[in-house]
Write an enzyme that holds these catalytic residues in place. Sequence first.
Site, PDB file in Angstrom:
ATOM      1  CE  LYS A  51      10.579   6.062  -2.061  1.00  0.00           C
ATOM      2  NZ  LYS A  51       9.402   5.408  -1.529  1.00  0.00           N
ATOM      3  CD  GLN A  95       8.527   1.869  -1.152  1.00  0.00           C
ATOM      4  OE1 GLN A  95       9.313   2.772  -0.881  1.00  0.00           O
ATOM      5  NE2 GLN A  95       7.625   1.995  -2.091  1.00  0.00           N
ATOM      6  CG  ASP A 118       5.722   8.443   2.101  1.00  0.00           C
ATOM      7  OD1 ASP A 118       6.260   8.959   1.099  1.00  0.00           O
ATOM      8  OD2 ASP A 118       5.715   7.218   2.318  1.00  0.00           O
TER       9      ASP A 118
END
Length: 283
Positions: A51, A95, A118
């Site tokens: 990322k 995460q 997300d």
Amino acid sequence: MIISGKDLSARLKAEMAVEVASFPEKYGRVPHLVVILVGEDPGSVSYVKGKAKASEAVGIRNTTIRKPDTISEEELLGIIDELNRDDEVDGILVQLPLPRHINEDRIIAAIRKEKDVDGFHPMNVASLWMKQPCTLPCTPKGIIRMLCEAGVVLEGSNAVVVGRSNIVGLPVAKLLLDANATVTVTHSRTKNLGEVTHRADILVVAIGRPKFIKEDMVREGAVVIDVGVNRDPETGKLCGDVDFEPIEKKASIITPVPGGVGPMTICCLMENTIECFLRKMEK
Ligand code: NDP
């Protein structure tokens, strides 16, 4: 045809980089994505690195906050609260998975919906199901993008999704439905799974079992999207949920693992970060 998510995402990231380069003049800065990594899980460490690398390629500012897996839920919520209030932060990503003593749902819900890159926040999920503007989850968004770029006609197609998780199976089924496919969602209790998957024009597999989908479960000419990321127990190499070699010969279109859905997921994360930034700047 093998759809390379790697090549497609490289092209899309190059296009985004051009757009982002114009932001300092227009808005005074570039988008800022903050990724929180708890613990040392090798898979998570590697995703977070990916990322950061993608952010760099696109010109997005990336901050990775690393915390030990002994961090308390309260402390993590405190960090999120600070980032929520920071005007210079456009996207926050925690995460997953988190250590067991931390309630993931509570953490996801604590992120401001406007910064939820997300697309996991309950309000974003609700908006998706109510067909309202929202941040779409990255993997399903990337899958639809790949299908569209490959010229696959979704309208009227028979789409079968294997797996019903909140992050892949269910949202990809909803996006396929919104694109007017006729969608069947299957799971671990589905009877005669092979018969159901065999009817698919478009087969999306997200179960997390190495090479689970065998050749006889796939119709000649089907489009096969393999979301799974597994270790092949025999070779130790990365592999998908689909037995790639025999099915590649049968499918009209297939995605490889690695280099398929994975890079598109990260690419859509970049896109979501830019969208969150622009929504704020253009308010
Ligand atoms: P989950 O474990 O949350 O869900 C798995 C789903 O598969 C469940 O709905 C389960 O059914 C179903 N399932 C399990 N075994 C079977 C079976 N034998 N037959 C039919 N259905 C079955 O997984 P995720 O959705 O989070 O992830 C799936 C895979 O995709 C993993 O390999 C993961 O690593 C990968 N992944 C890849 C991403 C990428 O960017 N490339 C992003 C996210 C995930 P039930 O509900 O009945 O238990």
